[in-house]
Design a protein around this motif. Structure first.
Motif, PDB file in Angstrom:
ATOM      1  N   LYS A   1       0.844  -1.187   0.000  1.00 14.11           N
ATOM      2  CA  LYS A   1       0.000   0.000   0.000  1.00 14.11           C
ATOM      3  C   LYS A   1       0.888   1.249   0.000  1.00 14.11           C
ATOM      4  CE  LYS A   1      -3.834  -0.057   2.269  1.00 14.11           C
ATOM      5  NZ  LYS A   1      -4.906   0.015   3.291  1.00 14.11           N
ATOM      6  N   ILE A   2       0.605   2.153  -0.928  1.00 12.78           N
ATOM      7  CA  ILE A   2       1.291   3.444  -0.994  1.00 12.78           C
ATOM      8  C   ILE A   2       0.195   4.495  -1.105  1.00 12.78           C
ATOM      9  CG2 ILE A   2       2.963   4.877  -2.220  1.00 12.78           C
ATOM     10  CD1 ILE A   2       4.126   2.278  -3.414  1.00 12.78           C
ATOM     11  N   GLU A   3       0.168   5.433  -0.142  1.00 14.27           N
ATOM     12  CA  GLU A   3      -0.903   6.420  -0.085  1.00 14.27           C
ATOM     13  C   GLU A   3      -0.339   7.835  -0.022  1.00 14.27           C
ATOM     14  OE1 GLU A   3      -4.183   4.307   2.670  1.00 14.27           O
ATOM     15  OE2 GLU A   3      -2.303   4.802   3.687  1.00 14.27           O
ATOM     16  N   ILE A   4      -1.092   8.769  -0.567  1.00 13.20           N
ATOM     17  CA  ILE A   4      -0.776  10.192  -0.461  1.00 13.20           C
ATOM     18  C   ILE A   4      -1.718  10.762   0.583  1.00 13.20           C
ATOM     19  CG2 ILE A   4      -0.603  12.385  -1.696  1.00 13.20           C
ATOM     20  CD1 ILE A   4       1.260  10.105  -2.702  1.00 13.20           C
ATOM     21  N   VAL A   5      -1.152  11.448   1.594  1.00 13.48           N
ATOM     22  CA  VAL A   5      -1.957  11.906   2.720  1.00 13.48           C
ATOM     23  C   VAL A   5      -1.668  13.367   3.032  1.00 13.48           C
ATOM     24  CG1 VAL A   5      -2.477  11.507   5.159  1.00 13.48           C
ATOM     25  CG2 VAL A   5      -1.868   9.582   3.705  1.00 13.48           C
ATOM     26  N   GLY A   6      -2.720  14.140   3.211  1.00 17.99           N
ATOM     27  CA  GLY A   6      -2.612  15.481   3.781  1.00 17.99           C
ATOM     28  C   GLY A   6      -2.250  16.586   2.815  1.00 17.99           C
ATOM     29  N   GLU A   7      -2.254  17.758   3.386  1.00 19.12           N
ATOM     30  CA  GLU A   7      -2.016  18.997   2.640  1.00 19.12           C
ATOM     31  C   GLU A   7      -0.659  19.007   1.942  1.00 19.12           C
ATOM     32  OE1 GLU A   7      -1.518  23.769   3.718  1.00 19.12           O
ATOM     33  OE2 GLU A   7      -2.148  22.373   5.266  1.00 19.12           O
ATOM     34  N   PHE A   8       0.337  18.430   2.584  1.00 15.33           N
ATOM     35  CA  PHE A   8       1.699  18.491   2.043  1.00 15.33           C
ATOM     36  C   PHE A   8       2.100  17.204   1.322  1.00 15.33           C
ATOM     37  CE2 PHE A   8       1.528  21.387   5.693  1.00 15.33           C
ATOM     38  CZ  PHE A   8       1.638  22.567   4.990  1.00 15.33           C
ATOM     39  N   LYS A   9       1.119  16.398   0.972  1.00 15.35           N
ATOM     40  CA  LYS A   9       1.318  15.209   0.135  1.00 15.35           C
ATOM     41  C   LYS A   9       2.349  14.244   0.709  1.00 15.35           C
ATOM     42  CE  LYS A   9      -1.353  17.210  -2.933  1.00 15.35           C
ATOM     43  NZ  LYS A   9      -2.648  17.479  -2.399  1.00 15.35           N
ATOM     44  N   ASN A  10       2.261  14.012   2.028  1.00 15.37           N
ATOM     45  CA  ASN A  10       3.125  12.997   2.625  1.00 15.37           C
ATOM     46  C   ASN A  10       2.789  11.649   1.989  1.00 15.37           C
ATOM     47  OD1 ASN A  10       4.685  14.363   4.748  1.00 15.37           O
ATOM     48  ND2 ASN A  10       2.661  14.848   5.546  1.00 15.37           N
ATOM     49  N   ILE A  11       3.810  10.851   1.762  1.00  8.15           N
ATOM     50  CA  ILE A  11       3.624   9.543   1.141  1.00  8.15           C
ATOM     51  C   ILE A  11       3.803   8.482   2.223  1.00  8.15           C
ATOM     52  CG2 ILE A  11       4.490   7.933  -0.603  1.00  8.15           C
ATOM     53  CD1 ILE A  11       5.450  10.453  -2.157  1.00  8.15           C
ATOM     54  N   GLN A  12       2.751   7.706   2.463  1.00  2.00           N
ATOM     55  CA  GLN A  12       2.811   6.628   3.439  1.00  2.00           C
ATOM     56  C   GLN A  12       2.994   5.314   2.697  1.00  2.00           C
ATOM     57  OE1 GLN A  12      -0.716   6.608   5.867  1.00  2.00           O
ATOM     58  NE2 GLN A  12      -0.059   8.368   7.055  1.00  2.00           N
TER      59      GLN A  12
ATOM     60  N   THR B   1       6.819   6.975   6.461  1.00  2.00           N
ATOM     61  CA  THR B   1       6.296   8.143   5.758  1.00  2.00           C
ATOM     62  C   THR B   1       7.440   8.906   5.116  1.00  2.00           C
ATOM     63  OG1 THR B   1       4.518   8.308   7.371  1.00  2.00           O
ATOM     64  CG2 THR B   1       4.935  10.247   6.040  1.00  2.00           C
ATOM     65  N   ILE B   2       7.204   9.410   3.915  1.00  4.36           N
ATOM     66  CA  ILE B   2       8.169  10.249   3.219  1.00  4.36           C
ATOM     67  C   ILE B   2       7.557  11.645   3.128  1.00  4.36           C
ATOM     68  CG2 ILE B   2       9.471  10.639   1.095  1.00  4.36           C
ATOM     69  CD1 ILE B   2       8.208   7.233   1.572  1.00  4.36           C
ATOM     70  N   ALA B   3       8.159  12.580   3.843  1.00  4.95           N
ATOM     71  CA  ALA B   3       7.717  13.980   3.819  1.00  4.95           C
ATOM     72  C   ALA B   3       8.368  14.684   2.625  1.00  4.95           C
ATOM     73  CB  ALA B   3       8.109  14.673   5.120  1.00  4.95           C
ATOM     74  N   PRO B   4       7.860  15.864   2.259  1.00  2.00           N
ATOM     75  CA  PRO B   4       8.431  16.569   1.105  1.00  2.00           C
ATOM     76  C   PRO B   4       9.922  16.896   1.232  1.00  2.00           C
ATOM     77  CG  PRO B   4       6.287  17.474   1.609  1.00  2.00           C
ATOM     78  CD  PRO B   4       6.624  16.509   2.716  1.00  2.00           C
ATOM     79  N   ASP B   5      10.438  16.967   2.458  1.00  2.00           N
ATOM     80  CA  ASP B   5      11.865  17.271   2.622  1.00  2.00           C
ATOM     81  C   ASP B   5      12.711  16.026   2.914  1.00  2.00           C
ATOM     82  OD1 ASP B   5      10.971  16.764   5.190  1.00  2.00           O
ATOM     83  OD2 ASP B   5      11.987  18.477   6.098  1.00  2.00           O
TER      84      ASP B   5
ATOM     85  N   VAL C   1       4.934  22.354  -3.406  1.00  2.00           N
ATOM     86  CA  VAL C   1       4.608  21.609  -2.189  1.00  2.00           C
ATOM     87  C   VAL C   1       5.775  21.677  -1.205  1.00  2.00           C
ATOM     88  CG1 VAL C   1       4.144  19.294  -1.251  1.00  2.00           C
ATOM     89  CG2 VAL C   1       2.942  20.090  -3.286  1.00  2.00           C
ATOM     90  N   LYS C   2       6.994  21.519  -1.693  1.00  2.00           N
ATOM     91  CA  LYS C   2       8.175  21.585  -0.823  1.00  2.00           C
ATOM     92  C   LYS C   2       8.290  22.951  -0.160  1.00  2.00           C
ATOM     93  CE  LYS C   2      10.979  18.247  -3.385  1.00  2.00           C
ATOM     94  NZ  LYS C   2      12.196  18.081  -4.177  1.00  2.00           N
ATOM     95  N   ALA C   3       8.069  24.020  -0.923  1.00  2.00           N
ATOM     96  CA  ALA C   3       8.156  25.379  -0.374  1.00  2.00           C
ATOM     97  C   ALA C   3       7.073  25.606   0.680  1.00  2.00           C
ATOM     98  CB  ALA C   3       8.042  26.402  -1.491  1.00  2.00           C
ATOM     99  N   ALA C   4       5.863  25.143   0.424  1.00  2.00           N
ATOM    100  CA  ALA C   4       4.765  25.297   1.385  1.00  2.00           C
ATOM    101  C   ALA C   4       5.050  24.502   2.660  1.00  2.00           C
ATOM    102  CB  ALA C   4       3.450  24.850   0.756  1.00  2.00           C
ATOM    103  N   TYR C   5       5.613  23.315   2.513  1.00  2.00           N
ATOM    104  CA  TYR C   5       5.948  22.486   3.666  1.00  2.00           C
ATOM    105  C   TYR C   5       7.035  23.157   4.508  1.00  2.00           C
ATOM    106  CZ  TYR C   5       7.422  18.387   6.363  1.00  2.00           C
ATOM    107  OH  TYR C   5       7.748  17.525   7.373  1.00  2.00           O
TER     108      TYR C   5
END
Length: 86
Positions: free
Chosen positions: A11-22, A44-48, A70-74
């Motif tokens: 399972k690979i999911e995109i979650v939340g405002e900053f598109k964290n990848i679970q 989880t993989i965060a934008p940074d 997305v990276k700048a907003a995060y």
């Protein structure tokens, strides 16, 4: 009787405002092709985050969803919510 252990990203999911990848990885134990047990690990993989060690599927999602916008907003969100040091 052959007992085998294998892992798969099931399972690979995109979650939340900053598109964290679970990413959920299943560890499967089988005996003669019959599943005996299954356990899960998530990360989880965060934008940074550094995604260089991830699978090709995850890297493709990082390229698609972790845009410069997305990276700048995060980064701004993190800066705006970091407590001021005394």
């Amino acid at each position: 009787m052959a007992i085998t252990k294998r892992t798969e990203q099931d399972k690979i999911e995109i979650v939340g405002e900053f598109k964290n990848i679970q990413v959920r990885t299943a560890t499967i134990i089988e005996e003669d092709g019959v599943e005996l047990s299954r356990s899960f690990h998530r990360h989880t993989i965060a934008p940074d985050s550094d995604s260089s060690g991830e699978s090709a599927d995850v890297k493709a999602m990082v390229a698609q969803f972790h845009t410069d916008t997305v990276k700048a907003a995060y980064t701004k969100h993190q800066e705006d919510n970091t407590p001021a040091s005394e």
